[in-house]
Design an enzyme around this catalytic site. Structure first.
Site, PDB file in Angstrom:
ATOM      1  N   ASP A  38       0.869  -1.165   0.000  1.00 11.73           N
ATOM      2  CA  ASP A  38       0.000   0.000   0.000  1.00 11.73           C
ATOM      3  C   ASP A  38       0.923   1.237   0.000  1.00 11.73           C
ATOM      4  O   ASP A  38       2.140   1.109   0.218  1.00 11.73           O
ATOM      5  CB  ASP A  38      -0.847  -0.071   1.277  1.00 11.73           C
ATOM      6  CG  ASP A  38      -1.586   1.214   1.553  1.00 11.73           C
ATOM      7  OD1 ASP A  38      -2.291   1.681   0.658  1.00 11.73           O
ATOM      8  OD2 ASP A  38      -1.436   1.761   2.660  1.00 11.73           O
ATOM      9  N   ASP A  40      -0.175   5.202   0.983  1.00 12.47           N
ATOM     10  CA  ASP A  40      -0.421   6.182   2.053  1.00 12.47           C
ATOM     11  C   ASP A  40      -0.429   5.517   3.430  1.00 12.47           C
ATOM     12  O   ASP A  40      -1.146   4.551   3.670  1.00 12.47           O
ATOM     13  CB  ASP A  40      -1.792   6.859   1.850  1.00 12.47           C
ATOM     14  CG  ASP A  40      -1.789   7.836   0.693  1.00 12.47           C
ATOM     15  OD1 ASP A  40      -0.891   8.684   0.645  1.00 12.47           O
ATOM     16  OD2 ASP A  40      -2.697   7.744  -0.153  1.00 12.47           O
ATOM     17  N   GLU A  85     -13.885   4.839   7.727  1.00 14.84           N
ATOM     18  CA  GLU A  85     -12.872   3.972   7.104  1.00 14.84           C
ATOM     19  C   GLU A  85     -12.176   3.084   8.147  1.00 14.84           C
ATOM     20  O   GLU A  85     -11.945   1.904   7.917  1.00 14.84           O
ATOM     21  CB  GLU A  85     -11.819   4.839   6.376  1.00 14.84           C
ATOM     22  CG  GLU A  85     -10.769   4.020   5.653  1.00 14.84           C
ATOM     23  CD  GLU A  85      -9.606   4.855   5.098  1.00 14.84           C
ATOM     24  OE1 GLU A  85      -9.336   5.958   5.588  1.00 14.84           O
ATOM     25  OE2 GLU A  85      -8.953   4.359   4.160  1.00 14.84           O
ATOM     26  N   SER A 153      -2.419   1.435  -4.615  1.00  6.98           N
ATOM     27  CA  SER A 153      -2.859   2.546  -3.765  1.00  6.98           C
ATOM     28  C   SER A 153      -4.202   3.128  -4.180  1.00  6.98           C
ATOM     29  O   SER A 153      -4.449   3.372  -5.362  1.00  6.98           O
ATOM     30  CB  SER A 153      -1.806   3.657  -3.820  1.00  6.98           C
ATOM     31  OG  SER A 153      -2.297   4.824  -3.216  1.00  6.98           O
ATOM     32  N   ALA A 154      -5.012   3.395  -3.190  1.00  8.35           N
ATOM     33  CA  ALA A 154      -6.289   4.096  -3.418  1.00  8.35           C
ATOM     34  C   ALA A 154      -6.081   5.606  -3.369  1.00  8.35           C
ATOM     35  O   ALA A 154      -7.030   6.383  -3.382  1.00  8.35           O
ATOM     36  CB  ALA A 154      -7.311   3.653  -2.374  1.00  8.35           C
ATOM     37  N   ASP A 227      -1.858  -0.811   5.799  1.00  3.81           N
ATOM     38  CA  ASP A 227      -2.236  -0.151   7.056  1.00  3.81           C
ATOM     39  C   ASP A 227      -3.742  -0.173   7.326  1.00  3.81           C
ATOM     40  O   ASP A 227      -4.192   0.447   8.283  1.00  3.81           O
ATOM     41  CB  ASP A 227      -1.729   1.307   7.082  1.00  3.81           C
ATOM     42  CG  ASP A 227      -2.638   2.244   6.308  1.00  3.81           C
ATOM     43  OD1 ASP A 227      -2.829   2.024   5.101  1.00  3.81           O
ATOM     44  OD2 ASP A 227      -3.168   3.185   6.916  1.00  3.81           O
TER      45      ASP A 227
HETATM   46  O1  C5P Z   1      -2.434   4.426  -0.609  1.00  2.00           O
HETATM   47  P1  C5P Z   1      -3.722   4.183   0.116  1.00  2.00           P
HETATM   48  O2  C5P Z   1      -4.527   3.086  -0.517  1.00  2.00           O
HETATM   49  O3  C5P Z   1      -3.523   4.004   1.571  1.00  2.00           O
HETATM   50  O4  C5P Z   1      -4.537   5.565  -0.085  1.00  2.00           O
HETATM   51  C1  C5P Z   1      -5.796   5.784   0.388  1.00  2.00           C
HETATM   52  C2  C5P Z   1      -5.887   6.635   1.637  1.00  2.00           C
HETATM   53  O5  C5P Z   1      -6.198   7.984   1.278  1.00  2.00           O
HETATM   54  C3  C5P Z   1      -7.047   6.172   2.479  1.00  2.00           C
HETATM   55  O6  C5P Z   1      -6.627   5.330   3.533  1.00  2.00           O
HETATM   56  C4  C5P Z   1      -7.760   7.443   2.962  1.00  2.00           C
HETATM   57  O7  C5P Z   1      -7.689   7.624   4.361  1.00  2.00           O
HETATM   58  C5  C5P Z   1      -7.047   8.576   2.246  1.00  2.00           C
HETATM   59  N1  C5P Z   1      -7.993   9.485   1.549  1.00  2.00           N
HETATM   60  C6  C5P Z   1      -7.884  10.853   1.733  1.00  2.00           C
HETATM   61  N2  C5P Z   1      -8.746  11.709   1.073  1.00  2.00           N
HETATM   62  C7  C5P Z   1      -9.680  11.234   0.233  1.00  2.00           C
HETATM   63  C8  C5P Z   1      -9.784   9.844   0.003  1.00  2.00           C
HETATM   64  C9  C5P Z   1      -8.911   9.003   0.681  1.00  2.00           C
HETATM   65  O8  C5P Z   1      -7.016  11.290   2.510  1.00  2.00           O
HETATM   66  N3  C5P Z   1     -10.471  12.063  -0.408  1.00  2.00           N
HETATM   67 MG    MG Z   2      -2.885   3.212   3.355  1.00  2.00          MG
END
Ligand code: C5P
Ligand code: MG
Length: 289
Positions: A38, A40, A85, A153-154, A227
């Site tokens: 992952d 973030d 989340e 990554s999301a 994470d």
């Molecule tokens: O890389 P990763 O998959 O961890 O990225 C996603 C993270 O981005 C999520 O865990 C979420 O807390 C964060 N996020 C954010 N703002 C958004 C959507 C997701 O900070 N609008």
């Molecule tokens: Mg993450």
């Protein structure tokens, strides 16, 4: 066996099993290994000097590219959906549609902000984005050992790539699957490409390049870094698994989430801002560092 696993931030439900997996991976050596991570809050730090570090989205949200009014709306979304989340009392099925809602609303807001492609590098430079301590050893060691690193990554792919590029560790063994920005011919953000990736659909369903894992089918030992509980399905697309070691960074709501993390991840790193444990394991398996 591995000094870095003696740190007090490290816990395991079944240390004997972890030892067996690592020994088995050690026998396979670096040629049979691949890493799926992952981004973030796994490869980047959760906090530094008492302050939270930004996610990819936060880097854009907090930048001067976004108006004060839009910043407030994005902050309100974060305050609503982030607690959901990481809420250990709700099931993934319950959270799934709410995450789609969060990402969709946030992306729609960003697309109204006249964000230009050429502003990505400067906003990343000015942000407080920080890779975890030990990132040079991690990225450079994997590269030197020819071990593939798949970052799933999301977050936002363009921001993520820029972070690792500016850190000097975007090597050719790194492959990224993430939400990439779509720019028009004038370089203005108009949308996001492909199927939306959020915390709870990080699995086969959003992988565009189905060939990636097929090409690596001799790399049957997998290290997964995450994470959230959503990160546990990131390796579902791997065609041939001999051993899998799941390492979870427990950053937030530690007391509430501890048991759940211990049940789901083989190794849990509690409020540990470093990649020490991961680097220790990689070295033990035969990676250069
Ligand atoms: O890389 P990763 O998959 O961890 O990225 C996603 C993270 O981005 C999520 O865990 C979420 O807390 C964060 N996020 C954010 N703002 C958004 C959507 C997701 O900070 N609008
Ligand atoms: Mg993450």
């Amino acid at each position: 066996m591995i000094a870095e696993l003696e740190k007090k931030t490290v816990s395991m439900k079944d240390a004997g099993r972890v030892k067996e997996i690592i020994m088995s991976m050690q026998r396979g050596g670096e040629k049979k290994l691949q890493v799926i991570s992952d981004f973030d809050m796994t490869l980047t730090r959760f906090g530094h000097n008492g302050k939270r570090c930004p996610t990819c989205h936060n880097i854009v949200d907090n930048s001067q590219l976004v108006s004060a009014d839009c910043k407030k709306k994005l902050k309100d979304l974060c305050n609503t959906y982030y607690p959901i989340e990481i809420d250990h009392t709700r099931s993934i099925d319950e959270k799934y549609p709410l995450m789609v809602e969060w990402w969709t609303k946030a992306h729609d807001l960003l697309c109204q902000q006249n964000i230009r492609k050429d502003m990505i590098a400067p906003i990343v430079k000015d942000s407080g984005a920080m890779l975890r301590e030990g990132y040079e050893v991690f990225f450079n060691g994997l590269h030197q050992s020819n071990i593939p690193l798949f970052i799933f990554s999301a977050g936002i792919g363009d921001i993520l790539e820029e972070i690792i590029r500016q850190a000097g560790v975007f090597h050719d063994n790194v492959n990224v699957v993430s939400n990439y920005m779509d720019f028009d011919e004038k370089g203005m953000l108009i949308g996001f490409k492909g199927e939306l990736i959020h915390t709870y659909n990080k699995n086969n369903s959003v992988l565009r390049d189905k060939e990636y894992f097929k090409q690596l089918d001799n790399r049957t030992n997998i290290i997964v870094l995450g994470d959230t509980l959503g990160d546990l399905t990131m390796a579902d697309g791997v065609t041939n698994v001999e051993n899998i070691l799941k390492i979870g960074f427990l950053n937030d709501k530690v007391e509430e989430q501890r048991q759940m993390f211990l049940d789901a991840y083989d190794i849990v790193l509690e409020k540990d801002e470093t990649l020490d444990a991961v680097n220790g394991i990689l070295k033990n398996i035969g990676a250069k560092n």
